[in-house]
Design a protein around this motif. Sequence first.
Motif, PDB file in Angstrom:
ATOM      1  N   LEU A 158      55.258  48.664 -82.383  1.00  0.00           N
ATOM      2  CA  LEU A 158      55.997  49.120 -83.558  1.00  0.00           C
ATOM      3  C   LEU A 158      55.836  50.621 -83.759  1.00  0.00           C
ATOM      4  CD1 LEU A 158      55.350  46.258 -86.158  1.00  0.00           C
ATOM      5  CD2 LEU A 158      57.199  46.492 -84.476  1.00  0.00           C
ATOM      6  N   ALA A 159      54.640  51.151 -83.471  1.00  0.00           N
ATOM      7  CA  ALA A 159      54.418  52.593 -83.609  1.00  0.00           C
ATOM      8  C   ALA A 159      55.199  53.373 -82.556  1.00  0.00           C
ATOM      9  CB  ALA A 159      52.927  52.904 -83.512  1.00  0.00           C
ATOM     10  N   VAL A 160      55.209  52.875 -81.329  1.00  0.00           N
ATOM     11  CA  VAL A 160      55.984  53.529 -80.264  1.00  0.00           C
ATOM     12  C   VAL A 160      57.469  53.512 -80.626  1.00  0.00           C
ATOM     13  CG1 VAL A 160      56.719  53.304 -77.859  1.00  0.00           C
ATOM     14  CG2 VAL A 160      54.296  53.096 -78.445  1.00  0.00           C
ATOM     15  N   ALA A 161      57.939  52.404 -81.204  1.00  0.00           N
ATOM     16  CA  ALA A 161      59.342  52.315 -81.606  1.00  0.00           C
ATOM     17  C   ALA A 161      59.686  53.319 -82.691  1.00  0.00           C
ATOM     18  CB  ALA A 161      59.650  50.899 -82.090  1.00  0.00           C
ATOM     19  N   ARG A 162      58.698  53.749 -83.465  1.00  0.00           N
ATOM     20  CA  ARG A 162      58.926  54.769 -84.494  1.00  0.00           C
ATOM     21  C   ARG A 162      58.912  56.186 -83.912  1.00  0.00           C
ATOM     22  NH1 ARG A 162      56.237  53.173 -90.282  1.00  0.00           N
ATOM     23  NH2 ARG A 162      56.655  50.918 -90.224  1.00  0.00           N
ATOM     24  N   GLY A 163      58.613  56.284 -82.625  1.00  0.00           N
ATOM     25  CA  GLY A 163      58.601  57.596 -81.991  1.00  0.00           C
ATOM     26  C   GLY A 163      57.255  58.273 -82.005  1.00  0.00           C
ATOM     27  N   ALA A 164      56.193  57.508 -82.271  1.00  0.00           N
ATOM     28  CA  ALA A 164      54.843  58.073 -82.306  1.00  0.00           C
ATOM     29  C   ALA A 164      54.180  57.982 -80.938  1.00  0.00           C
ATOM     30  CB  ALA A 164      53.991  57.335 -83.335  1.00  0.00           C
ATOM     31  N   THR A 165      53.230  58.871 -80.707  1.00  0.00           N
ATOM     32  CA  THR A 165      52.332  58.759 -79.561  1.00  0.00           C
ATOM     33  C   THR A 165      51.153  57.911 -80.002  1.00  0.00           C
ATOM     34  OG1 THR A 165      52.948  60.919 -78.676  1.00  0.00           O
ATOM     35  CG2 THR A 165      50.816  60.016 -77.995  1.00  0.00           C
ATOM     36  N   VAL A 166      50.832  56.887 -79.224  1.00  0.00           N
ATOM     37  CA  VAL A 166      49.766  55.967 -79.609  1.00  0.00           C
ATOM     38  C   VAL A 166      48.619  56.058 -78.608  1.00  0.00           C
ATOM     39  CG1 VAL A 166      49.128  53.581 -80.089  1.00  0.00           C
ATOM     40  CG2 VAL A 166      51.432  54.394 -80.642  1.00  0.00           C
ATOM     41  N   ILE A 167      47.426  56.335 -79.126  1.00  0.00           N
ATOM     42  CA  ILE A 167      46.198  56.274 -78.336  1.00  0.00           C
ATOM     43  C   ILE A 167      45.504  54.980 -78.737  1.00  0.00           C
ATOM     44  CG2 ILE A 167      43.984  57.369 -77.835  1.00  0.00           C
ATOM     45  CD1 ILE A 167      45.306  60.012 -78.770  1.00  0.00           C
ATOM     46  N   GLY A 168      45.317  54.087 -77.776  1.00  0.00           N
ATOM     47  CA  GLY A 168      44.761  52.784 -78.089  1.00  0.00           C
ATOM     48  C   GLY A 168      43.389  52.581 -77.490  1.00  0.00           C
ATOM     49  N   THR A 169      42.418  52.153 -78.310  1.00  0.00           N
ATOM     50  CA  THR A 169      41.088  51.861 -77.779  1.00  0.00           C
ATOM     51  C   THR A 169      41.034  50.414 -77.300  1.00  0.00           C
ATOM     52  OG1 THR A 169      40.072  51.102 -79.852  1.00  0.00           O
ATOM     53  CG2 THR A 169      40.084  53.476 -79.428  1.00  0.00           C
ATOM     54  N   ALA A 170      40.408  50.224 -76.147  1.00  0.00           N
ATOM     55  CA  ALA A 170      40.259  48.893 -75.564  1.00  0.00           C
ATOM     56  C   ALA A 170      39.285  48.987 -74.408  1.00  0.00           C
ATOM     57  CB  ALA A 170      41.606  48.357 -75.075  1.00  0.00           C
ATOM     58  N   SER A 171      38.827  47.840 -73.934  1.00  0.00           N
ATOM     59  CA  SER A 171      37.987  47.827 -72.742  1.00  0.00           C
ATOM     60  C   SER A 171      38.820  48.238 -71.535  1.00  0.00           C
ATOM     61  CB  SER A 171      37.394  46.439 -72.518  1.00  0.00           C
ATOM     62  OG  SER A 171      38.427  45.505 -72.261  1.00  0.00           O
ATOM     63  N   PRO A 172      38.205  48.820 -70.518  1.00  0.00           N
ATOM     64  CA  PRO A 172      38.959  49.266 -69.337  1.00  0.00           C
ATOM     65  C   PRO A 172      39.811  48.173 -68.710  1.00  0.00           C
ATOM     66  CG  PRO A 172      36.764  50.197 -69.296  1.00  0.00           C
ATOM     67  CD  PRO A 172      36.790  49.234 -70.443  1.00  0.00           C
ATOM     68  N   ALA A 173      39.390  46.911 -68.811  1.00  0.00           N
ATOM     69  CA  ALA A 173      40.165  45.814 -68.232  1.00  0.00           C
ATOM     70  C   ALA A 173      41.542  45.675 -68.872  1.00  0.00           C
ATOM     71  CB  ALA A 173      39.400  44.504 -68.370  1.00  0.00           C
ATOM     72  N   ASN A 174      41.702  46.209 -70.084  1.00  0.00           N
ATOM     73  CA  ASN A 174      42.981  46.090 -70.794  1.00  0.00           C
ATOM     74  C   ASN A 174      43.813  47.372 -70.763  1.00  0.00           C
ATOM     75  OD1 ASN A 174      42.852  43.364 -71.729  1.00  0.00           O
ATOM     76  ND2 ASN A 174      41.326  43.997 -73.247  1.00  0.00           N
ATOM     77  N   HIS A 175      43.372  48.377 -70.002  1.00  0.00           N
ATOM     78  CA  HIS A 175      44.081  49.656 -70.029  1.00  0.00           C
ATOM     79  C   HIS A 175      45.467  49.573 -69.409  1.00  0.00           C
ATOM     80  CE1 HIS A 175      40.419  52.468 -70.884  1.00  0.00           C
ATOM     81  NE2 HIS A 175      40.566  51.518 -71.770  1.00  0.00           N
TER      82      HIS A 175
END
Length: 302
Positions: A158-175
């Motif tokens: 939803l954030a990407v659809a708004r035109g934002a840059t999204v930095i997402g935290t997650a474990s490396p397996a989910n990158h």
Amino acid sequence: MKAIVYEEYGGPEVLRLKETEEPHPGPGQVRLKVMAAAVNPLDYKIRSGWMPQMGPASFPAIPGGEAAGVVDEVGDGVTDVSVGDEVLGWTDTGAYAPYALATDVAPKPAGLDWETAAALPVAAETSARVLDLLGLKEGETLLLHGAAGAVGGVGVQLAVARGATVIGTASPANHDYLRSLGAIPVAYGQGLADRVRAVAPKGVDAVYDAAGQGALPVSIELRGGTTDRVVTIADPAAADLGVTFSAGGGGRRLEAIADYARLAAEGRLRVPVVRSFPLADAAEAHVRSETGHSRGKLILRP
């Protein structure tokens, strides 16, 4: 009917499949033949007694608030839903059951499978609400903690659809998964601030914490020491830090949920389901939910 009930607060072992009376709708309600019910972290928090303000008015209680199903009875005053309609939304009487009463439902598109339909309402409503609360705009940068989870993953999209840059935290397996959603992945844990600054040298405009794993202090640091535009849906330390905790309850936007359901049916909004359990295995589903490491939703099938 046989439903999952609990008669006291406690661990997953208090969940039992027991015979209970079938509910029937009152004014403004419909009854659903439940085809799929979603398991949310809120369910085990209520079951454990951690959130007594949201707990059952009395025991025994049926857990769960999110489901998809077929309307099979309609109460007085209901004019926009008919018997036979396929819907998704929130239940009034507990979703871990073959039948449940509901007031807030949206139509399920024919092309949307039952499991995804049950997984969608909470994730979509929560993330849309938080992004509105943050005032996220096109061209801004959002830091999203817990980006690979069911709610976080929808928040990324939803954030990407708004035109934002999204930095997402997650474990490396989910990158790789986060990259497929359009996010820039970073590993959580020690050194997070430096990793975020490396990919966002101009800083972040807003922070959405969907994880509740103690990332609020570093989030405030990355916002330049301010709690402005930092929102959590999961960290109980929010009040002590002066951070906004968003718990919903301000009215459900059913038209928006219907729109998101259409996007999901068209393949333009991904709401992954990681595993489906028989209703009798609700305790096992809660054990899995409490680990906090599921990429998608857990579903129960009555």
